[in-house]
Design an enzyme around this catalytic site. Structure first.
Site, short mmCIF file in Angstrom:
data_model
loop_
_atom_site.label_atom_id
_atom_site.label_comp_id
_atom_site.label_asym_id
_atom_site.label_seq_id
_atom_site.Cartn_x
_atom_site.Cartn_y
_atom_site.Cartn_z
N LYS A 108 36.72 50.60 52.09
CA LYS A 108 35.94 49.82 51.13
C LYS A 108 35.35 48.59 51.82
CE LYS A 108 34.66 48.90 46.81
NZ LYS A 108 33.46 48.16 47.29
N SER A 132 30.51 50.51 44.55
CA SER A 132 31.16 49.22 44.28
C SER A 132 30.77 48.69 42.89
CB SER A 132 30.80 48.19 45.36
OG SER A 132 31.76 47.16 45.40
N SER A 182 34.17 42.44 46.87
CA SER A 182 34.40 43.72 46.20
C SER A 182 35.58 44.50 46.75
CB SER A 182 33.14 44.59 46.27
OG SER A 182 32.21 44.14 45.31
N LYS A 236 38.45 45.34 44.40
CA LYS A 236 38.53 46.57 43.62
C LYS A 236 39.64 47.50 44.12
CE LYS A 236 33.62 46.58 42.29
NZ LYS A 236 33.16 45.32 42.88
#
Length: 425
Positions: free
Chosen positions: A260, A135, A71, A74
């Site tokens: 993140k 997420s 993820s 992203k």
């Protein structure tokens, strides 16, 4: 021939640097030295720490190993979203409707981490928060659709941007980071392979540096431990951060305000962390901690990250290394235009290098990208500077006196040319 030799020398220096870094203490060793009890099976596949200000490498352990970012993919999607907003294509208040495609993606098994109601509308602001904190895969697809409605074209943009940023170990198959086979009929036509996106700790340090420096607004989203979207409506949802190093989180570290995480059954646990402490922002990227089905791995990732940040902040600091003003350079007096600040390494003694009108603080170090350079300030001969300053400080007086002198000269000239009256007796 000279270019080839220079390229070879640069390659050898970088290789030597990474080899020495890789042979240094591992993330597991660093954490255990600080009192953790982490087994070697939790060793990350790749780790890197850089200074956000100048891209200086502060720690590296196998940073070029290719690994699924999960993820963390992203972040590239959101980078393109911020670029599009900067270009005026849409704003944070722009609304995106949950159509049949987005609704179906939110319902896919093993892919849905939040459910969206068919027909509901979300602002870009809400989608950014949902994509970064929760997420959310569907929120990410909705954001990507604003940049390009064609999924293949959007992923092309992701790969083109990675190349432009010199992310040499990166390739994307989708905008969200899930294994491509989980997308079913929603795989992009131009990227049908059942593969994972792949990247490296080094490449994600580069991407994170660009995101933070070009679009620092992202930190207003990533710093939140808990967020509620669409409060007071039927679509209200509350999300908690997966970044356990975030200040205020379970393993909170002072100054951490992003960025993140990424995890999957193929990637294990990854993270991109940024924090600001002691007047220095750093970026830490860590790829491939254990596997998705091992509960301690999620937290061991952050225990190791926190331990590494401790070491970095103990060793490095951002300081003034040269004050502006007059300085003696051999037999010459020079004037330094501005204070020079740079990252100081307690384990190395730096020297000041004067060359071609610029001075920098020099010691053995490397940077994450070929475009990154040490900070410099300008200098010049002090006598020349003093003369320019004198002229600048007294410019009005000089102009006034010069003008007055010219006028007086003209008056005398005119007077001398005037016919003289003859004396009469």
């Amino acid at each position: 021939m000279s270019i080839s030799i220079k390229s070879l020398l640069a390659f050898m220096m970088i290789t030597a640097f990474f080899c020495s870094s890789a042979s240094a203490k591992s993330p597991v060793e660093i954490a255990n030295e600080q009192g953790a009890y982490i087994g070697e099976q939790y060793a990350p596949h790749g780790t890197m720490v850089i200074a956000a200000r100048n891209g200086q490498i502060l720690y590296a352990d196998h940073p070029d190993i290719k690994w699924p970012p999960a993820s963390m993919s992203k972040l590239m999607t959101i980078y393109l979203v911020y670029q599009a907003m900067e270009q005026g294509k849409f704003t944070k208040n722009t609304k995106v409707k949950v159509n049949d495609k987005f609704y179906a993606i939110s319902q896919l098994p093993m892919l849905s981490n939040n459910h969206m109601r068919l027909g509901a509308s979300y602002t870009v602001d809400e989608l950014l928060q949902t994509a970064l904190t929760d997420s959310s895969n569907v929120a990410t697809y909705m954001l990507a659709s604003l940049v390009d409605k064609n999924d293949t074209a959007f992923i092309d943009k992701m790969n083109q941007q990675a190349k432009a940023l010199h992310m040499t170990h990166t390739h994307y198959y989708n905008p969200v980071g899930a294994p491509n086979n989980l997308l079913g009929p929603y795989k992009a036509k131009g990227y049908p392979e059942d593969d994972d996106n792949f990247s490296s700790a080094k490449d994600y340090a580069i991407l994170s540096q660009h995101l933070i420096s070009e679009f620092p607004d992202i930190l207003s989203y990533t710093k939140k431990v808990e967020v509620t979207i669409k409060k007071g409506t039927q679509d209200e949802e509350t999300f908690h951060t997966y970044n356990h190093s975030l200040e205020g989180a379970k393993l909170g570290y002072k100054g951490v305000d992003g960025l993140k995480t990424g995890s999957s059954d193929t990637a294990g646990f990854n993270t991109a962390i940024t924090g600001h402490k002691n007047n220095m922002r750093i970026i830490l990227t860590m790829m491939g901690v254990m596997n998705w089905y091992d509960p301690p791995a999620e937290f061991n990732r952050n225990i190791m990250a926190n331990a590494i940040m401790d070491e970095i902040y103990q060793r490095y600091s951002y300081q003034k290394v040269l004050a502006k003003g007059k300085h003696q350079l051999g037999d010459q007096e020079v004037y330094i235009a501005n204070d020079l600040y740079d990252i100081v390494d307690k384990k190395q003694k730096g020297t000041l290098k004067y060359e071609n009108g610029k001075v920098q603080y020099e010691y053995k170090r490397q940077f994450v990208d070929r475009d990154d350079q040490p900070a410099t300030v300008t200098y010049e001969d002090y006598k020349r500077y003093a003369m320019k300053k004198f002229v600048s400080d007294y410019f009005g007086w000089i102009v006034g006196l010069t003008t007055l002198s010219i006028l007086l000269g003209l008056a005398l000239l005119i007077y001398s040319l005037m016919p003289k009256k003859k004396k009469t007796s």
